[in-house]
Design a protein around this motif. Structure first.
Motif, mmCIF file in Angstrom:
data_model
loop_
_atom_site.group_PDB
_atom_site.id
_atom_site.type_symbol
_atom_site.label_atom_id
_atom_site.label_comp_id
_atom_site.label_asym_id
_atom_site.label_seq_id
_atom_site.Cartn_x
_atom_site.Cartn_y
_atom_site.Cartn_z
ATOM 1 N N GLN A 34 0.796 -0.953 0.072
ATOM 2 C CA GLN A 34 0.403 0.025 -0.121
ATOM 3 C C GLN A 34 1.270 1.224 0.190
ATOM 4 N N PRO A 35 1.201 1.925 -0.960
ATOM 5 C CA PRO A 35 1.767 2.850 -1.528
ATOM 6 C C PRO A 35 1.772 4.242 -1.264
ATOM 7 N N ARG A 36 2.654 5.033 0.089
ATOM 8 C CA ARG A 36 2.468 6.542 0.053
ATOM 9 C C ARG A 36 3.731 7.292 -0.326
ATOM 10 N N LEU A 37 2.686 8.067 -0.484
ATOM 11 C CA LEU A 37 3.680 9.159 -1.647
ATOM 12 C C LEU A 37 4.060 10.394 -0.908
ATOM 13 N N VAL A 38 5.044 10.227 -0.747
ATOM 14 C CA VAL A 38 5.816 11.732 -0.021
ATOM 15 C C VAL A 38 6.750 12.153 -0.577
ATOM 16 N N THR A 39 7.409 13.849 -0.901
ATOM 17 C CA THR A 39 7.515 14.616 -1.715
ATOM 18 C C THR A 39 8.599 15.696 -1.037
ATOM 19 N N GLU A 40 8.367 15.800 0.406
ATOM 20 C CA GLU A 40 8.781 16.503 0.968
ATOM 21 C C GLU A 40 9.424 16.047 2.367
ATOM 22 N N ALA A 41 11.028 15.962 2.147
ATOM 23 C CA ALA A 41 12.026 15.660 3.867
ATOM 24 C C ALA A 41 10.959 15.799 4.586
ATOM 25 N N ASP A 42 10.691 16.675 5.207
ATOM 26 C CA ASP A 42 10.493 16.781 6.580
ATOM 27 C C ASP A 42 9.187 15.911 6.448
ATOM 28 N N GLN A 43 8.266 15.538 5.841
ATOM 29 C CA GLN A 43 7.143 14.759 5.654
ATOM 30 C C GLN A 43 6.956 13.611 6.188
ATOM 31 N N VAL A 44 8.529 13.075 6.387
ATOM 32 C CA VAL A 44 8.422 11.610 6.454
ATOM 33 C C VAL A 44 9.093 11.436 8.174
ATOM 34 N N LEU A 45 9.761 11.986 8.866
ATOM 35 C CA LEU A 45 9.796 11.365 10.186
ATOM 36 C C LEU A 45 7.974 11.379 10.870
ATOM 37 N N GLY A 46 7.470 12.840 10.275
ATOM 38 C CA GLY A 46 5.776 12.436 10.946
ATOM 39 C C GLY A 46 5.259 11.008 10.479
ATOM 40 N N LEU A 47 4.870 10.963 9.347
ATOM 41 C CA LEU A 47 4.553 9.759 8.381
ATOM 42 C C LEU A 47 4.921 8.658 9.261
ATOM 43 N N LEU A 48 5.974 8.871 9.239
ATOM 44 C CA LEU A 48 6.674 7.149 9.997
ATOM 45 C C LEU A 48 6.227 7.109 11.073
#
Length: 462
Positions: A34-48
């Motif tokens: 189930q893919p999730r697309l993130v295009t900004e580096a600062d969104q990654v930690l919040g998503l994880l």
């Protein structure tokens, strides 16, 4: 292939935002991802942190990473350092020839693929990373594997714990106090904290407090104005001021004179300093990391170090593990030192002999990593054969012969008989009484250990 019964999430992180290339391959989605697309580096930690179910695999597209620059790489690293996530790098053909890309993949990714690639290959690589990430999580038991900071070597539990603390320390601006024996790599740890912090674009200024004459420490740290003293012909900026926007590493802080301790405490509390001969308070933004191999608690008790400064510096404390407690890291470090210095011996050396490896693991290493590297470097030059021996390392190979439990018991028995015979003037009856065995048993044991006819038995049977 049928869909997996388990719904899994994949984080497809496109760091450069490639136009028209955001759609995840349909063939991989059909396999249960189930893919999730993130295009900004600062969104990654919040998503994880917030995803449910939590993301356990990440695909990071590095094909356009040249646009990022050093600061962009600094934003990527905290997310890649998250435990329990199996990162896969998507690269272009030939990108691994770039040192920065190769190091990032080696240190932080389970695998890589050259994009675009076939769905089956991508699904297989993602599945492998998913499995490896699950091993790191251990079902919520234990700690996930932490990536090695650049320049640091070792995967032992002691070093894994250190890496996790280094990651946390890098996320703040608080002062860090690094303790540990000489040669454990305190400066490497300080460099890793700076490199992975928000200050990585600023300078890392290093000063060894024990290597500067006491009369010059104040001017080295805080600088001076023209005319402040004889020979001060022009203004000089101190090391703290030079570290503005970055990090100041004070090695051997325990050797700092009391006068300089007071000035350093003032800087830590107020964020300003005064140059020698000056009267202006100069705002300076420098993070302080310090290190020492001495016992500062004892130094405080003896009045050689200010207690208020000691507590001000110990906001975050890291303890560097000694080499003797790092197990298999010893062989890993020895191999690294051999590769690094192999050319100094003309490339003749190919590895270590068995007795050398035993000696390496059994040595106490009072000089820690520095001693190990120096011994291997010396052995590379002096070794006569293709493999480094314990003798080449200047370690006693006789002390490292393999010993089974049976051999150890036999040696202990022999030594006990020898001591009993010596105590009793080699009289067998008295020696047997001391050993709580019969004279016949003692005689039989002496024959077994080759003690009959020796100087121990020369005085007679008693």
């Amino acid at each position: 292939m049928p869909k997996s019964a388990e719904v899994r999430e994949i984080l497809h992180w496109v760091v450069a935002g490639r136009d028209g290339d955001h759609a995840f391959p349909a063939g991989v989605v059909e396999r249960g991802w189930q893919p999730r697309l993130v295009t900004e580096a600062d969104q990654v930690l919040g998503l994880l942190a917030g995803a449910s179910p939590r993301c356990q695999v990440g695909l990071i597209d590095l094909r356009d990473c040249d646009r990022l620059g050093e600061r962009g790489f600094g934003h990527i690293l905290p997310a890649l350092a998250c435990g329990g996530v199996g990162w896969v790098a998507g690269i272009s053909s030939g990108q691994l020839r770039m040192d920065r890309i190769r190091r990032l993949v080696l240190d932080h990714c389970h695998d890589y693929v050259v994009l675009p690639c076939h769905d089956d290959l991508l699904a297989m690589v993602l599945g492998h990373a998913y499995g490896m990430a699950g091993l790191g999580d251990c079902g919520g038991v234990g700690q996930p594997v932490a990536p090695r900071p650049e320049g640091m070597i070792g995967d032992s539990p002691a070093m894994q714990a250190l890496y996790r603390r280094l990651q946390r320390a890098a996320m703040t601006d608080a002062p860090v106090f690094i303790s540990g024996e000489t040669g454990t790599g305190k400066e490497l740890a300080a460099s890793a904290i700076h490199r992975h912090s928000s200050r990585h674009a600023g300078p890392l200024v290093v000063i060894n407090c024990g290597a500067i004459p006491e009369s010059l420490v104040q001017s080295e740290l805080f600088g001076f104005e023209r005319g402040a003293f004889t020979g001060a012909n022009q203004r000089k900026l101190g090391r703290i001021e030079l570290a503005h926007g970055g990090t100041l590493f004070l090695d051997e802080i325990g050797d700092l004179p009391l006068e300089s301790q007071a000035s350093l405490l003032r800087f830590l509390e107020q964020g300003t300093l005064q140059r020698l001969g000056g009267h202006d308070d100069i705002p300076t933004d420098a993070r302080i990391i310090c290190a020492t191999h001495v016992d500062l608690v004892a130094a405080v008790a003896a009045g050689r170090f200010r207690e208020d400064l000691y507590h001000r510096l110990r906001v975050i404390e890291l303890d560097m593990p000694p080499l003797r407690e790092r197990g298999a890291d010893i062989a890993l470090l020895a191999g690294w030192a051999l590769v690094r210095h192999g050319r100094e011996g003309g490339g003749r050396t190919r590895g270590f002999s068995r007795d050398a490896l035993r000696a390496l693991h059994d040595h106490a290493w009072p000089g820690n990593v520095r001693e190990l590297v120096n011994r291997v470097r010396q052995a590379v030059v002096m070794a006569e054969g293709p493999r480094i021996s314990a003798r080449d390392l200047r370690l006693d190979s006789r002390a490292y012969e393999p010993t089974t439990l049976s051999e150890a018991r036999s040696e202990g028995e022999r030594m006990a008989i020898e001591r009993a015979l010596l105590r009793n003037g080699h009289h067998l009856q008295a020696a047997a009484r001391d050993l709580a065995i019969s004279r016949v048993t003692l005689y039989r044991l002496m024959i077994r250990h080759g003690l009959r006819g020796s100087r121990l038995d020369a005085a007679g049977t008693g």
